[in-house]
Design an enzyme around this catalytic site. Structure first.
Site: not given
Length: 197
Positions: A75, A177
């Site tokens: 990334k 999350d």
């Protein structure tokens, strides 16, 4: 034109880089090459990015710590509006820095970019009122391939700069999350020795 300044092996973690592009400014504004393959390769950074992603979030949103299970991605991340604190955690079991992390403040003003190699967990927290986050990846999105580590895992011990006026309880996380695994659970599942034990 172009040219980049690269800080390699951030926090002693091999492959993790901060990239600072050259900004050309005058009284009209500025111009910057946000990505130049030739400049990257001149610095020994060879990546084949295949997809660009962008997200917007408000203050206190924390996304992560995410990783890909079977289709890992390199990334290259940056911020085009606002400020985020960006974190990468080394999940390469053969790495001498396995379990170690590094964090960097990415802002629209500093124009820094964070190069996060494959097999890292990654996440960020918005510290400004609003932020837009952009990132290039070297593999396409694969549904059901995402794993996660708890952002507040005590062994990884990220010192998130929680925005003024907020507490940890005020942070905004997705339902997924909120239940991410601990680093210890991750090591047990993968049958990897925990370096913090």
């Amino acid at each position: 034109m172009g040219k980049i300044n690269v800080t390699k092996n951030v926090n002693g973690i091999e492959g993790l880089c901060i990239i600072e592009p050259t900004v050309y400014g005058d009284d009209r504004g500025y111009f910057v090459e946000t990505y130049n393959k030739n400049d990257m390769e001149a610095e020994g950074l060879f990546y084949d990015f295949v997809q660009d992603n962008q997200s917007a979030s408000k203050k206190g949103v924390l996304r992560g710590l995410h990783f890909q299970k079977n289709f890992p991605q390199d990334k290259l991340v940056r911020v085009i509006s606002g400020e985020v604190y960006d974190v990468a955690v080394d999940l390469r079991p053969d790495s001498p820095t396995f379990g170690k992390h590094a964090g960097i403040l990415l802002t629209a003003e500093n124009k820094k970019q964070f190069l996060v190699p494959k097999n890292f967990a990654h996440g960020f927290m918005v510290v400004s009122d609003y932020a837009e986050f952009c990132y290039k990846v070297t593999d396409f999105y694969h549904p059901n391939d995402e794993g996660g580590l708890a952002f507040d895992d005590p062994q990884i011990n990220v010192q998130w700069p929680i925005p003024e006026g907020m507490t940890k309880a005020d942070l905004i996380l997705s339902d997924k999350d909120k239940v991410n695994a601990s680093f210890e659970e991750y090591c047990c599942e993968k049958k990897i020795a925990n370096p913090y034990k």
